[in-house]
Design a protein around this motif. Structure first.
Motif, PDB file in Angstrom:
ATOM      1  N   PHE A   1       0.863  -1.188   0.000  1.00 54.85           N
ATOM      2  CA  PHE A   1       0.000   0.000   0.000  1.00 54.85           C
ATOM      3  C   PHE A   1       0.894   1.231   0.000  1.00 54.85           C
ATOM      4  CE2 PHE A   1      -2.365  -3.401   1.973  1.00 54.85           C
ATOM      5  CZ  PHE A   1      -3.603  -3.316   1.351  1.00 54.85           C
ATOM      6  N   TRP A   2       0.587   2.153  -0.878  1.00 54.02           N
ATOM      7  CA  TRP A   2       1.452   3.334  -1.022  1.00 54.02           C
ATOM      8  C   TRP A   2       0.610   4.497  -1.548  1.00 54.02           C
ATOM      9  CZ3 TRP A   2       2.881   5.665  -5.824  1.00 54.02           C
ATOM     10  CH2 TRP A   2       2.236   5.087  -6.932  1.00 54.02           C
ATOM     11  N   GLY A   3       1.269   5.625  -1.816  1.00 47.89           N
ATOM     12  CA  GLY A   3       0.556   6.763  -2.391  1.00 47.89           C
ATOM     13  C   GLY A   3       1.534   7.795  -2.926  1.00 47.89           C
TER      14      GLY A   3
ATOM     15  N   ILE B   1      -1.251  -1.350  -4.182  1.00 50.76           N
ATOM     16  CA  ILE B   1      -2.545  -0.665  -4.053  1.00 50.76           C
ATOM     17  C   ILE B   1      -2.265   0.773  -3.623  1.00 50.76           C
ATOM     18  CG2 ILE B   1      -4.795  -0.625  -2.905  1.00 50.76           C
ATOM     19  CD1 ILE B   1      -4.452  -3.658  -2.409  1.00 50.76           C
ATOM     20  N   SER B   2      -2.607   1.710  -4.480  1.00 50.15           N
ATOM     21  CA  SER B   2      -2.466   3.111  -4.098  1.00 50.15           C
ATOM     22  C   SER B   2      -3.617   3.467  -3.168  1.00 50.15           C
ATOM     23  CB  SER B   2      -2.494   4.016  -5.331  1.00 50.15           C
ATOM     24  OG  SER B   2      -2.703   5.344  -4.898  1.00 50.15           O
ATOM     25  N   ALA B   3      -3.263   3.712  -1.920  1.00 45.57           N
ATOM     26  CA  ALA B   3      -4.280   4.064  -0.916  1.00 45.57           C
ATOM     27  C   ALA B   3      -3.978   5.474  -0.449  1.00 45.57           C
ATOM     28  CB  ALA B   3      -4.223   3.077   0.239  1.00 45.57           C
ATOM     29  N   ASP B   4      -3.567   6.312  -1.385  1.00 40.55           N
ATOM     30  CA  ASP B   4      -3.163   7.665  -1.019  1.00 40.55           C
ATOM     31  C   ASP B   4      -4.304   8.384  -0.336  1.00 40.55           C
ATOM     32  OD1 ASP B   4      -2.206  10.447  -1.079  1.00 40.55           O
ATOM     33  OD2 ASP B   4      -0.657   9.603  -2.357  1.00 40.55           O
ATOM     34  N   LEU B   5      -3.948   9.143   0.660  1.00 41.36           N
ATOM     35  CA  LEU B   5      -4.977   9.848   1.413  1.00 41.36           C
ATOM     36  C   LEU B   5      -5.381  11.136   0.728  1.00 41.36           C
ATOM     37  CD1 LEU B   5      -3.335   8.835   4.686  1.00 41.36           C
ATOM     38  CD2 LEU B   5      -5.650   8.235   4.047  1.00 41.36           C
ATOM     39  N   VAL B   6      -4.675  11.465  -0.352  1.00 42.32           N
ATOM     40  CA  VAL B   6      -5.137  12.541  -1.236  1.00 42.32           C
ATOM     41  C   VAL B   6      -5.650  11.828  -2.490  1.00 42.32           C
ATOM     42  CG1 VAL B   6      -4.461  14.578  -2.530  1.00 42.32           C
ATOM     43  CG2 VAL B   6      -3.433  14.119  -0.331  1.00 42.32           C
ATOM     44  N   PRO B   7      -6.946  11.647  -2.607  1.00 40.88           N
ATOM     45  CA  PRO B   7      -7.467  10.753  -3.646  1.00 40.88           C
ATOM     46  C   PRO B   7      -7.507  11.336  -5.061  1.00 40.88           C
ATOM     47  CG  PRO B   7      -9.250  11.604  -2.300  1.00 40.88           C
ATOM     48  CD  PRO B   7      -7.987  12.218  -1.774  1.00 40.88           C
ATOM     49  N   ASN B   8      -7.923  10.502  -6.012  1.00 40.26           N
ATOM     50  CA  ASN B   8      -8.188  10.911  -7.402  1.00 40.26           C
ATOM     51  C   ASN B   8      -6.967  11.322  -8.203  1.00 40.26           C
ATOM     52  OD1 ASN B   8     -10.832  10.480  -6.996  1.00 40.26           O
ATOM     53  ND2 ASN B   8     -11.361  12.623  -6.623  1.00 40.26           N
ATOM     54  N   LEU B   9      -5.925  10.532  -8.136  1.00 40.21           N
ATOM     55  CA  LEU B   9      -4.738  10.899  -8.885  1.00 40.21           C
ATOM     56  C   LEU B   9      -4.243   9.752  -9.769  1.00 40.21           C
ATOM     57  CD1 LEU B   9      -3.106  12.443  -5.738  1.00 40.21           C
ATOM     58  CD2 LEU B   9      -3.960  13.782  -7.634  1.00 40.21           C
ATOM     59  N   PRO B  10      -5.072   9.247 -10.667  1.00 44.25           N
ATOM     60  CA  PRO B  10      -4.653   8.076 -11.452  1.00 44.25           C
ATOM     61  C   PRO B  10      -3.430   8.341 -12.332  1.00 44.25           C
ATOM     62  CG  PRO B  10      -6.780   8.901 -12.226  1.00 44.25           C
ATOM     63  CD  PRO B  10      -6.464   9.626 -10.963  1.00 44.25           C
ATOM     64  N   GLU B  11      -3.335   9.525 -12.914  1.00 41.99           N
ATOM     65  CA  GLU B  11      -2.214   9.788 -13.824  1.00 41.99           C
ATOM     66  C   GLU B  11      -0.895   9.791 -13.063  1.00 41.99           C
ATOM     67  OE1 GLU B  11      -4.865  11.809 -13.594  1.00 41.99           O
ATOM     68  OE2 GLU B  11      -5.981  11.284 -15.415  1.00 41.99           O
TER      69      GLU B  11
ATOM     70  N   GLN C   1      -5.586   2.850  10.137  1.00 37.99           N
ATOM     71  CA  GLN C   1      -6.131   4.215  10.049  1.00 37.99           C
ATOM     72  C   GLN C   1      -5.670   4.949   8.792  1.00 37.99           C
ATOM     73  OE1 GLN C   1      -8.074   6.018  12.323  1.00 37.99           O
ATOM     74  NE2 GLN C   1      -8.328   4.472  13.888  1.00 37.99           N
ATOM     75  N   GLY C   2      -4.930   4.274   7.950  1.00 37.57           N
ATOM     76  CA  GLY C   2      -4.601   4.888   6.670  1.00 37.57           C
ATOM     77  C   GLY C   2      -3.146   5.240   6.461  1.00 37.57           C
ATOM     78  N   ASP C   3      -2.292   5.017   7.478  1.00 41.16           N
ATOM     79  CA  ASP C   3      -0.886   5.367   7.300  1.00 41.16           C
ATOM     80  C   ASP C   3      -0.258   4.501   6.208  1.00 41.16           C
ATOM     81  OD1 ASP C   3      -1.413   3.859  10.039  1.00 41.16           O
ATOM     82  OD2 ASP C   3       0.318   2.920   9.087  1.00 41.16           O
ATOM     83  N   ILE C   4       0.530   5.141   5.375  1.00 40.46           N
ATOM     84  CA  ILE C   4       1.249   4.455   4.310  1.00 40.46           C
ATOM     85  C   ILE C   4       2.699   4.940   4.306  1.00 40.46           C
ATOM     86  CG2 ILE C   4      -0.579   3.806   2.684  1.00 40.46           C
ATOM     87  CD1 ILE C   4      -0.271   6.557   1.389  1.00 40.46           C
ATOM     88  N   PRO C   5       3.668   4.123   3.829  1.00 37.88           N
ATOM     89  CA  PRO C   5       3.508   2.802   3.210  1.00 37.88           C
ATOM     90  C   PRO C   5       3.158   1.717   4.235  1.00 37.88           C
ATOM     91  CG  PRO C   5       5.834   3.331   3.476  1.00 37.88           C
ATOM     92  CD  PRO C   5       5.073   4.552   3.869  1.00 37.88           C
TER      93      PRO C   5
END
Lengths: 167, 408
Positions: free
Chosen positions: A50-52, A80-90, A126-130
């Motif tokens: 999991f990363w972002g 799996i991109s679980a970035d907490l700033v969403p909507n960045l497919p590119e 709670q969402g921390d990545i990686p």
């Protein structure tokens, strides 16, 4: 239904082939995707990372996974991109490509209710990545919070290879 | 060298899955992934809303919706709002990470100061922008960067001091540059601060308060009775331990000694995006609520300091451990302390409340005061000196502003 299904497959096949040639294919991680991943890799040792793109430590770790993939062809690698700033497919595709991970199985969170997606994976997360989950052949899950030590991953992979004797 | 692998099997499976579920998971769907209910700049489309009360009792909101920052006010405790004023004009890439939000502060004269972060490049380097209104929120000045430095800045916090000075603090990565040049490793970011004597228009040169802080968590900022800023932040202690620290500023704004809030022993090279909350009661007690996943303890915790942040009480666990308690917010209100946080059961998010009438020595049992079944902003508490209110933006149920009734 059959016709619809066939059309869907055809369209998707075309899209995937085009996408892979140029950039990393990115699957939408939605409700149920986690079970789908577990099911499709059942019986195979799998590393899920999991990363972002907005996560500093992820930028260092991600390229190291390419070497892991090369060194351990018997381990399935899923990002799996679980970035907490969403909507960045590119941006996600671009980073995967630069990290040499286009050929891994790549997903990206694509549900606005990320809490629920995370809960399906691990209710305490709670969402921390990686974050890396090592799923052993028999299903045992080891979770590594934060950046993983590559030597630790190598050791686990070697252990998995030893459990079958065939790679 | 070809990167093409025979992945059609996996793709076909995904297609079948998508068709069975009636969705379109084959392609990324932006609309579907949104945390917001709609794409316009209206309040009901917001993903983040921050409240503040003016001295005249007016409630001010700043929100992020449709890629823009807007402001409106209410004179009837949130029942109705003035026509929104859009603060941003161009399409900025607003920082919409979970711990980011636009900030608002209102001074005694009714001047309104705003601050928020944007991503200013494709590498997600942040920039803190500020603006202000001196005409009661009718118009806002052009946006200005809080500092002339161009290294990444995020997670700003602002407050008006009693003398009308705006105090601002943020996380800043400028000190990575000399470290990189000299080949020394530099963990995290740094806590920087500056002050504005002209109501948020121009700021003093940025100064360092602490190096090597966690780079991705909101700050907890409050003023003590003397108007001195106090900041609680996730620090990086020796060995990569991301535990919380507190710093109290002296006058003129110079940072005092940094003290540790708790030894949670959370060693992690990651971005928790889960910052602390701080409030100071009239008698000077510091109240801190925070999240950790350390070796010593995991979950949400509360502690207080009665000696100006030098030492803290033993951490008190908050919330139901099986329901991922998160996003704590604490306020010292007119009826004592109130603390809210989120709990989640896999489908429904609840806002839980706990109160204390003895300055945090003991707490009530928790009770649910709101819930929603889709994504939601953090629960925030705001007080108009008579009552405390919950301010909570939800995707499914819109913006909620509700008074919190005291315990009987």
């Amino acid at each position: 239904m059959k016709r619809k299904l066939f059309a869907g497959l055809l369209l998707l096949g075309t899209l995937s082939a085009t996408a892979i040639a140029e950039e990393a294919e990115l699957k939408s991680f939605e409700r149920g995707s986690w079970q789908q991943i577990l099911h499709s890799h059942a019986g195979r040792p799998t590393l899920v990372h999991f990363w972002g793109v907005t996560c500093g430590p992820c930028k260092i770790e991600l390229p190291q996974l390419r070497h892991f993939m090369k060194d351990h062809p018997g381990i399935d690698v899923v990002t799996i991109s679980a970035d907490l700033v969403p909507n960045l497919p590119e941006a996600t595709q671009s980073m995967l490509q630069k990290a040499g991970l286009s050929s891994a199985e790549n997903w990206m969170f694509s549900d606005g209710f990320a809490d629920r997606l995370r809960f399906e994976i691990d209710p305490t997360w709670q969402g921390d990545i990686p974050r890396t989950m090592l799923i052993a052949r028999e299903g045992t899950v080891t979770t590594i919070e934060g950046a993983a030590e590559m030597s630790e991953l190598d050791k686990w992979a070697q252990g998995q290879a030893a459990t079958t004797g065939s790679r | 060298m070809s990167k093409v692998r025979p992945v059609f099997g996996a793709a076909a499976m995904a297609a079948i899955f998508a068709l069975w579920h009636g969705g379109s998971s084959a392609q990324m769907n932006h609309q579907h992934a949104s945390e917001a209910a709609c794409e316009e700049t209206l309040l009901r489309c917001a993903s983040k809303v921050t409240p503040a009360f003016g001295r005249d009792g007016a409630l001010w909101l700043v929100w992020m919706a449709g890629g823009q920052i807007s402001v409106a006010s209410s004179k009837d405790e949130g029942k109705s709002f003035s026509s929104p004023v859009q603060v941003t004009r161009e399409n900025l890439n607003l920082d919409w990470g979970p711990d980011a939000r636009p900030k608002i502060a209102v001074d005694r004269e009714g001047r309104i100061a705003l601050a928020f972060s944007i991503f200013r490049d494709k590498a997600f380097n942040g920039q803190v922008l500020t603006t202000q209104s001196t005409d009661g929120g009718k118009s806002f000045a052009p946006l200005r960067p809080i500092t002339s430095n161009n290294e990444s800045q995020r997670f700003e916090a602002i407050a008006f001091k009693p003398d009308g000075t705006v105090f601002a603090a943020w996380l800043d990565k400028r000190n990575r540059v000399p470290a990189r040049e000299s080949g020394t490793p530099y963990d995290g970011a740094a806590l920087f601060f500056a002050t504005s004597k002209d109501g948020n228009s121009t700021y003093s040169d940025a100064q360092l308060a602490a190096d090597n802080t966690c780079e991705c968590c909101r700050l907890g900022l409050a003023l003590d009775g003397g108007g001195h800023p106090v900041i609680v932040f996730r620090n990086i202690f020796e060995g990569g331990i991301r535990d919380h620290a507190v710093v109290t500023f002296n006058d003129p704004a110079s940072p005092g000694e940094i003290h540790r809030v708790s030894r949670d022993d959370w060693q992690i090279a990651a971005c928790p995006h889960h910052g602390p909350s701080l409030s100071i009661s009239p008698n000077g007690t510091y109240h801190v609520a925070w999240y950790t996943n350390g070796k010593a303890r995991k979950g949400l915790f509360y502690a207080r300091s009665t000696d100006g942040g030098k030492t803290f009480s033993d951490p008190l666990p908050i919330g139901a451990p099986g329901r991922s308690p998160s996003r704590p917010q604490i306020i010292a209100g007119p009826d004592g302390l109130m603390m809210v946080w989120k709990e989640f059961d896999g489908e429904r998010t609840e806002i839980k409340l706990m109160t204390s009438r003895d300055d945090g020595a003991s707490w009530s049992t928790s009770r649910s005061i709101a819930s929603t079944t889709d994504s939601s902003d953090h629960p925030l508490l705001v007080s108009d000196s008579r009552r405390v209110y919950l301010s909570w933006m939800t995707k499914a149920d819109g913006y909620r502003f509700q008074p919190i009734e005291s315990e009987p």
